[in-house]
Design a protein around this motif. Structure first.
Motif, PDB file in Angstrom:
ATOM      1  N   GLU A 686       0.828  -1.203   0.000  1.00 11.48           N
ATOM      2  CA  GLU A 686       0.000   0.000   0.000  1.00 11.48           C
ATOM      3  C   GLU A 686       0.863   1.254   0.000  1.00 11.48           C
ATOM      4  OE1 GLU A 686      -3.895  -1.854   2.382  1.00 11.48           O
ATOM      5  OE2 GLU A 686      -2.451  -0.571   3.431  1.00 11.48           O
ATOM      6  N   VAL A 687       1.991   1.203   0.718  1.00 14.15           N
ATOM      7  CA  VAL A 687       2.909   2.353   0.728  1.00 14.15           C
ATOM      8  C   VAL A 687       3.402   2.636  -0.691  1.00 14.15           C
ATOM      9  CG1 VAL A 687       5.166   3.185   1.513  1.00 14.15           C
ATOM     10  CG2 VAL A 687       3.636   2.019   3.104  1.00 14.15           C
ATOM     11  N   ASP A 688       3.830   1.614  -1.384  1.00 14.83           N
ATOM     12  CA  ASP A 688       4.347   1.797  -2.744  1.00 14.83           C
ATOM     13  C   ASP A 688       3.257   2.303  -3.686  1.00 14.83           C
ATOM     14  OD1 ASP A 688       6.781   0.887  -1.820  1.00 14.83           O
ATOM     15  OD2 ASP A 688       6.404  -1.200  -2.455  1.00 14.83           O
ATOM     16  N   MET A 689       2.044   1.808  -3.500  1.00 11.76           N
ATOM     17  CA  MET A 689       0.949   2.196  -4.390  1.00 11.76           C
ATOM     18  C   MET A 689       0.624   3.684  -4.231  1.00 11.76           C
ATOM     19  SD  MET A 689      -3.050   1.119  -4.315  1.00 11.76           S
ATOM     20  CE  MET A 689      -3.177   2.076  -2.809  1.00 11.76           C
ATOM     21  N   VAL A 690       0.418   4.156  -2.995  1.00 13.43           N
ATOM     22  CA  VAL A 690       0.018   5.556  -2.800  1.00 13.43           C
ATOM     23  C   VAL A 690       1.169   6.497  -3.155  1.00 13.43           C
ATOM     24  CG1 VAL A 690      -1.704   4.972  -1.064  1.00 13.43           C
ATOM     25  CG2 VAL A 690       0.634   5.491  -0.337  1.00 13.43           C
ATOM     26  N   ARG A 691       2.420   6.029  -2.951  1.00 14.12           N
ATOM     27  CA  ARG A 691       3.561   6.858  -3.356  1.00 14.12           C
ATOM     28  C   ARG A 691       3.604   6.998  -4.868  1.00 14.12           C
ATOM     29  NH1 ARG A 691       8.615   4.242  -1.232  1.00 14.12           N
ATOM     30  NH2 ARG A 691       8.085   5.322   0.716  1.00 14.12           N
ATOM     31  N   LYS A 692       3.273   5.903  -5.556  1.00 13.88           N
ATOM     32  CA  LYS A 692       3.259   5.939  -7.024  1.00 13.88           C
ATOM     33  C   LYS A 692       2.143   6.831  -7.551  1.00 13.88           C
ATOM     34  CE  LYS A 692       3.079   2.839 -11.030  1.00 13.88           C
ATOM     35  NZ  LYS A 692       2.953   1.415 -11.476  1.00 13.88           N
ATOM     36  N   LEU A 693       1.026   6.857  -6.844  1.00 16.63           N
ATOM     37  CA  LEU A 693      -0.092   7.706  -7.257  1.00 16.63           C
ATOM     38  C   LEU A 693       0.209   9.188  -7.089  1.00 16.63           C
ATOM     39  CD1 LEU A 693      -3.175   5.729  -5.846  1.00 16.63           C
ATOM     40  CD2 LEU A 693      -2.556   6.017  -8.238  1.00 16.63           C
ATOM     41  N   GLY A 694       1.172   9.509  -6.226  1.00 12.83           N
ATOM     42  CA  GLY A 694       1.536  10.910  -6.034  1.00 12.83           C
ATOM     43  C   GLY A 694       1.101  11.487  -4.705  1.00 12.83           C
ATOM     44  N   CYS A 695       0.624  10.654  -3.779  1.00 13.80           N
ATOM     45  CA  CYS A 695       0.279  11.178  -2.443  1.00 13.80           C
ATOM     46  C   CYS A 695       1.539  11.696  -1.772  1.00 13.80           C
ATOM     47  CB  CYS A 695      -0.337  10.072  -1.591  1.00 13.80           C
ATOM     48  SG  CYS A 695      -1.982   9.571  -2.123  1.00 13.80           S
ATOM     49  N   ARG A 696       1.443  12.843  -1.114  1.00 10.40           N
ATOM     50  CA  ARG A 696       2.624  13.451  -0.500  1.00 10.40           C
ATOM     51  C   ARG A 696       2.888  12.927   0.902  1.00 10.40           C
ATOM     52  NH1 ARG A 696       2.174  19.929  -1.846  1.00 10.40           N
ATOM     53  NH2 ARG A 696       1.768  19.775  -4.101  1.00 10.40           N
ATOM     54  N   LYS A 697       1.824  12.546   1.621  1.00 10.49           N
ATOM     55  CA  LYS A 697       1.997  12.083   2.999  1.00 10.49           C
ATOM     56  C   LYS A 697       1.223  10.782   3.213  1.00 10.49           C
ATOM     57  CE  LYS A 697       0.590  16.122   4.340  1.00 10.49           C
ATOM     58  NZ  LYS A 697       0.129  17.274   5.174  1.00 10.49           N
ATOM     59  N   ILE A 698       1.705  10.011   4.199  1.00 13.81           N
ATOM     60  CA  ILE A 698       1.102   8.710   4.470  1.00 13.81           C
ATOM     61  C   ILE A 698       0.880   8.580   5.981  1.00 13.81           C
ATOM     62  CG2 ILE A 698       1.356   6.206   4.246  1.00 13.81           C
ATOM     63  CD1 ILE A 698       3.314   6.697   1.963  1.00 13.81           C
ATOM     64  N   GLN A 699      -0.267   7.996   6.335  1.00 10.31           N
ATOM     65  CA  GLN A 699      -0.597   7.749   7.746  1.00 10.31           C
ATOM     66  C   GLN A 699      -1.180   6.358   7.869  1.00 10.31           C
ATOM     67  OE1 GLN A 699      -3.314  10.635   9.403  1.00 10.31           O
ATOM     68  NE2 GLN A 699      -3.606   9.509  11.317  1.00 10.31           N
ATOM     69  N   GLY A 700      -0.720   5.590   8.836  1.00  5.57           N
ATOM     70  CA  GLY A 700      -1.254   4.247   9.026  1.00  5.57           C
ATOM     71  C   GLY A 700      -0.408   3.438   9.968  1.00  5.57           C
ATOM     72  N   TYR A 701      -0.878   2.221  10.288  1.00  4.23           N
ATOM     73  CA  TYR A 701      -0.197   1.362  11.237  1.00  4.23           C
ATOM     74  C   TYR A 701       1.189   0.938  10.746  1.00  4.23           C
ATOM     75  CZ  TYR A 701      -4.275   0.784  14.266  1.00  4.23           C
ATOM     76  OH  TYR A 701      -5.296   0.989  15.148  1.00  4.23           O
ATOM     77  N   TYR A 702       1.404   1.008   9.453  1.00  3.49           N
ATOM     78  CA  TYR A 702       2.707   0.586   8.925  1.00  3.49           C
ATOM     79  C   TYR A 702       3.820   1.459   9.515  1.00  3.49           C
ATOM     80  CZ  TYR A 702       6.390  -0.729   5.668  1.00  3.49           C
ATOM     81  OH  TYR A 702       7.576  -1.173   5.131  1.00  3.49           O
ATOM     82  N   PHE A 703       3.508   2.741   9.749  1.00  5.62           N
ATOM     83  CA  PHE A 703       4.521   3.646  10.292  1.00  5.62           C
ATOM     84  C   PHE A 703       4.330   3.915  11.786  1.00  5.62           C
ATOM     85  CE2 PHE A 703       4.374   4.690   5.764  1.00  5.62           C
ATOM     86  CZ  PHE A 703       5.711   4.553   5.431  1.00  5.62           C
ATOM     87  N   GLY A 704       3.276   3.406  12.356  1.00  5.86           N
ATOM     88  CA  GLY A 704       3.121   3.576  13.793  1.00  5.86           C
ATOM     89  C   GLY A 704       1.669   3.664  14.218  1.00  5.86           C
ATOM     90  N   LYS A 705       1.368   2.977  15.325  1.00  2.00           N
ATOM     91  CA  LYS A 705       0.035   3.065  15.900  1.00  2.00           C
ATOM     92  C   LYS A 705      -0.056   4.281  16.817  1.00  2.00           C
ATOM     93  CE  LYS A 705      -0.755  -1.935  15.828  1.00  2.00           C
ATOM     94  NZ  LYS A 705      -1.113  -3.141  16.644  1.00  2.00           N
ATOM     95  N   PRO A 706      -1.275   4.716  17.142  1.00  2.00           N
ATOM     96  CA  PRO A 706      -1.407   5.839  18.071  1.00  2.00           C
ATOM     97  C   PRO A 706      -0.760   5.496  19.415  1.00  2.00           C
ATOM     98  CG  PRO A 706      -3.485   5.421  16.952  1.00  2.00           C
ATOM     99  CD  PRO A 706      -2.588   4.290  16.605  1.00  2.00           C
ATOM    100  N   ALA A 707       0.024   6.435  19.945  1.00  2.00           N
ATOM    101  CA  ALA A 707       0.725   6.224  21.213  1.00  2.00           C
ATOM    102  C   ALA A 707       0.655   7.493  22.036  1.00  2.00           C
ATOM    103  CB  ALA A 707       2.173   5.827  20.956  1.00  2.00           C
ATOM    104  N   ASP A 708       1.053   7.412  23.306  1.00  2.00           N
ATOM    105  CA  ASP A 708       0.973   8.582  24.166  1.00  2.00           C
ATOM    106  C   ASP A 708       2.056   9.590  23.824  1.00  2.00           C
ATOM    107  OD1 ASP A 708       3.330   7.592  25.277  1.00  2.00           O
ATOM    108  OD2 ASP A 708       2.289   6.632  26.941  1.00  2.00           O
ATOM    109  N   ALA A 709       2.048  10.734  24.520  1.00  2.00           N
ATOM    110  CA  ALA A 709       2.974  11.832  24.209  1.00  2.00           C
ATOM    111  C   ALA A 709       4.420  11.425  24.419  1.00  2.00           C
ATOM    112  CB  ALA A 709       2.623  13.049  25.055  1.00  2.00           C
ATOM    113  N   LEU A 710       4.712  10.615  25.431  1.00  2.00           N
ATOM    114  CA  LEU A 710       6.090  10.190  25.689  1.00  2.00           C
ATOM    115  C   LEU A 710       6.614   9.324  24.554  1.00  2.00           C
ATOM    116  CD1 LEU A 710       5.890   9.363  29.518  1.00  2.00           C
ATOM    117  CD2 LEU A 710       6.935  11.373  28.405  1.00  2.00           C
ATOM    118  N   ALA A 711       5.773   8.418  24.046  1.00  2.00           N
ATOM    119  CA  ALA A 711       6.193   7.565  22.936  1.00  2.00           C
ATOM    120  C   ALA A 711       6.425   8.393  21.680  1.00  2.00           C
ATOM    121  CB  ALA A 711       5.136   6.493  22.676  1.00  2.00           C
ATOM    122  N   ALA A 712       5.589   9.405  21.460  1.00  2.00           N
ATOM    123  CA  ALA A 712       5.787  10.278  20.301  1.00  2.00           C
ATOM    124  C   ALA A 712       7.088  11.048  20.431  1.00  2.00           C
ATOM    125  CB  ALA A 712       4.604  11.238  20.181  1.00  2.00           C
ATOM    126  N   GLN A 713       7.385  11.523  21.641  1.00  2.00           N
ATOM    127  CA  GLN A 713       8.631  12.256  21.872  1.00  2.00           C
ATOM    128  C   GLN A 713       9.832  11.354  21.641  1.00  2.00           C
ATOM    129  OE1 GLN A 713       8.721  15.571  22.769  1.00  2.00           O
ATOM    130  NE2 GLN A 713      10.960  15.505  22.556  1.00  2.00           N
TER     131      GLN A 713
END
Length: 719
Positions: A686-713
């Protein structure tokens, strides 16, 4: 009455008077009453028996005051007072009796009252004398008022004249004008005499009315087909009964009118001679009453029955279903989707016209035996008295849904609204109208929860779900005070470098009572109850505070609901969060969905323009899953369009339509100078597909699940 009173007096006199005297007195009372009864039965011979009436009253009164004068001094003050109490009861009963000759009751009460007062003065008891006189005056007043309100007295034996309607019994109103008239019939119930007012009411000459049957006159041109009230009049007259204030519909010049008639039978030497009565035309008051009744049961805008009328009809249908075991009735609750948006954007005039058009379409779909009505606002309802065939009900539900979603041409506007329907069947789903309506409303709520333009029948499990929802609402109201709410942050990466460029702040709730609660459950509750406004303000401050500690090129995205945008303090709360945290405005991105434009698009856009003027950016979330009004893309300068995960997953699975939509949106966004973010990306494919389509940004579990502020830091520390 006289017999019981006589026995009471005899008991008081026992031991004080000789038995022979008491027996003689009882005989005198009996003879006086027998004489009075004979006169009463021949009361129609008033002209010859008037002196006898007076004589009967005098004899009866003298018989009753005899014990007080003859034995009052012997029986003592207490017993004399008890004897007076019996006389007072007789006076009161006489006053309330309303005989044909009220003057006789004056004679009776006057003689008894004055004689009693005189005896008490003789016995040196002025207090009781005053009471006796006061009671006599009271009974006299009662006689006058009762006679005036029920049957105004006419002079005994007098024949009423054509213009003397006020002296007849059972008057419609007091007065001598043409609006109040009188009539007289013979023994065959044919008119023999009428007043000028009666003739005017019929539109005929008085001489033309003589000899006409009163019942046929009331029936008018419909010979022999008198209305039900006319039938009642005929029955009363056939049985020679009095009647008073009998309202009925008549025909005058083939036009319906309403009359109110009163009458009483008359006799001559014991032989029935006919009726005498009064009447008046009450058409105007009747029309006014019917208009008021209609206003109370019908909606003025659509002309449909209102909630009160629907409840009444549904209750009657349930009663019939209960009497017939295999019968059933149904109640449909219909709510117009996006109706508020029509009012807010096009005005209430267009909204009112839309409601009238909806009413017309509803009438087209239902059977003659069914009833549709306006329940409230943009809500309608249908009562189906005969719903044993549930397939017919389901077919009607689908027909109504399909018809109401068709476009409406109103002036220069083409209006689209949806229709969600919840329905329940009685007595299976409830034994009372209120229960059926409540259950249909629960089904409607479920239908609207599912999607627009859907329908749902009530199920027993809905009660448990509604109760669960109610308890969740109570818990949510105290969640902030208990520190049960917290934020999770999901990274958004650059499609090419895969570096973190921003985080989306996501609300989470861990209840001390229910544990982790899904946002899909509590977010709708928060929006419906407007708890989302204070919760949203808290999210804004917490998200900005967390982002202030991140690198300067990383932004924070905060979801904002339509309720928040319509709140007058929204812009000031955003500025307050930025000021308190020290976060630069350009690092804050407001995420909204297309649904915000359905309530009050103008105010929503104005609020977004204000935060954009401060320096914040605005992203359009879940694009393509809502109403996709491209006009707002032209009006609002969104910084980012976020592509819903359903399109991403569909395109990755080989769905050509989803792939085509993604390509079209990315191309459109690029041409408008907007960025695109693909949501829900979970695999490398899915990452390769949306990158090929021209999407500039990607959001999803592949790059990380929602986490608290400490984990984000920690992500920045690792980099």
């Amino acid at each position: 009455m006289h017999a019981f009173a006589a026995m009471a007096v005899a008991i008081l006199l026992a031991g004080e008077a000789a038995p022979a005297v008491i027996v003689a007195w009882l005989a005198a009372v009996a003879l006086a009453q027998f004489y009075a009864v004979r006169l009463e039965r021949s009361r129609h011979e008033l002209s010859s028996s008037l002196p006898s009436f007076y004589l009967g009253a005098v004899l009866s009164a003298l018989a009753w005051v005899f014990p007080l004068w003859a034995f009052g001094s012997q029986i003592g003050t207490e017993a004399a007072t008890q004897l007076w109490a019996v006389l007072a009861v007789m006076m009161a009963a006489s006053a309330l009796r309303a005989t044909s000759a009220p003057i006789t009751t004056f004679f009776f009460s006057g003689i008894v009252g004055i004689s009693s007062a005189a005896w008490f003065l003789y016995a040196t008891n002025p207090g009781m004398a005053a009471i006796a006189l006061l009671f006599m005056a009271t009974t006299s007043t009662v006689i006058v008022e009762r006679r005036r309100s029920i049957r105004p007295a006419s002079a005994p034996g007098a024949q009423p004249s054509s213009d003397d309607a006020a002296t007849l019994p059972f008057q419609c109103e007091f007065g001598h004008d043409d609006a109040h008239w009188h009539w007289q019939t013979d023994a065959t119930r044919r008119l023999t005499e009428v007043s000028r007012g009666f003739a005017l009411a019929t539109g005929r000459d008085p001489s033309d009315l003589k000899g006409i049957s009163l019942r046929r006159l009331i029936a008018g041109a419909r010979a022999g087909d008198a209305p039900s009230d006319g039938t009642e009049l005929a029955e009363r007259m056939k049985r020679r009964e009095d009647f008073s204030g009998l309202a009925m519909q008549v025909r005058v010049d083939d036009r319906p009118r309403w009359w109110k008639l009163s009458g009483e039978p008359h006799y001559q030497e014991g032989i029935f001679t006919g009726y005498r009565g009064t009447g008046c035309d009450i058409t105007e008051s009747r029309v006014t009453l019917e208009m008021m009744t209609r206003l109370a049961h019908y909606d003025a805008l659509t002309g449909l029955p209102n909630r009160a009328k629907l409840t009444e009809v549904l209750a009657a249908a349930l009663d019939r279903s209960g009497l017939r075991r295999r019968n059933a009735c149904a109640f449909l609750m219909i709510d117009l989707d996006r109706f508020k948006a029509v009012n807010d954007t096009l005005g209430h005039d267009v909204g009112d016209t839309l409601l009238a058009r909806v009413a017309e379409r509803l009438r087209e779909q239902i059977a003659d035996s069914d009833m549709c009505g306006r329940f409230s606002g943009g809500a309608f309802a249908v009562v189906i008295p005969e719903a044993s065939d549930l397939d017919r009900v389901r077919l009607l539900v689908r027909r109504i849904t399909d018809r109401l979603i068709q476009p409406y041409e109103i002036g220069q506007h083409t209006v689209f609204v949806g229709a969600s329907i919840g329905w329940a069947v009685g007595p299976h789903d409830g034994s009372t109208a209120e229960t059926i309506m409540r259950n249909a409303d629960l089904a409607l709520y479920r239908a609207k929860e599912t999607r627009s333009n859907s329908h749902c029948r009530y199920e027993r499990s809905f009660h448990a779900q509604a109760e669960e929802r109610r308890k969740l609402e109570i818990a949510l109201r105290s969640a902030m005070k208990r520190d049960e709410l917290h934020l999770a942050f999901q990274p958004v990466v650059d499609a090419q470098s895969e570096a973190v460029v921003s985080f989306e702040a996501l609300l989470r709730w861990r209840s001390t009572e229910y544990g982790p609660v899904s946002p899909e459950k509590f977010i709708p509750i928060a929006e419906e109850t407007r708890l989302i406004v204070p919760i949203g303000e808290w999210i804004m401050h917490e998200a900005c505070k967390a982002a202030a500690s991140w690198p300067g090129d990383v932004r924070i995205a905060v979801n904002v609901s339509g309720e928040q945008l319509l709140d007058p303090n929204f812009v000031s709360s955003v500025i307050g969060a930025l000021t308190t945290s020290g976060l630069a405005p350009e690092r804050l991105e407001i995420e909204v969905t297309e649904s915000i434009f359905l309530s009050d698009a103008t105010r929503a856009c104005t609020a977004l323009e204000h935060v954009m003027a401060v320096g914040c950016t605005v992203a359009l979330d879940d694009f393509g899953t809502g109403y996709s009004s491209l006009g707002y893309l032209r009006r609002m300068r969104f910084s980012t369009i976020k592509l819903d995960r359903s399109f991403v997953n569909g395109a990755a699975g080989g769905n050509r339509e989803c792939l085509a939509i993604l390509q079209a949106v990315v191309t459109m966004a690029e041409s408008l100078g907007m960025s695109t973010t693909a949501e829900g990306v979970e695999t490398r494919r899915e990452v390769d597909m949306v990158r090929k389509l021209g999407c500039r940004k990607i959001q999803g579990y592949y790059f990380g699940k929602p986490a608290d502020a400490l984990a984000a830091q920690a992500l920045f520390a690792m980099s």
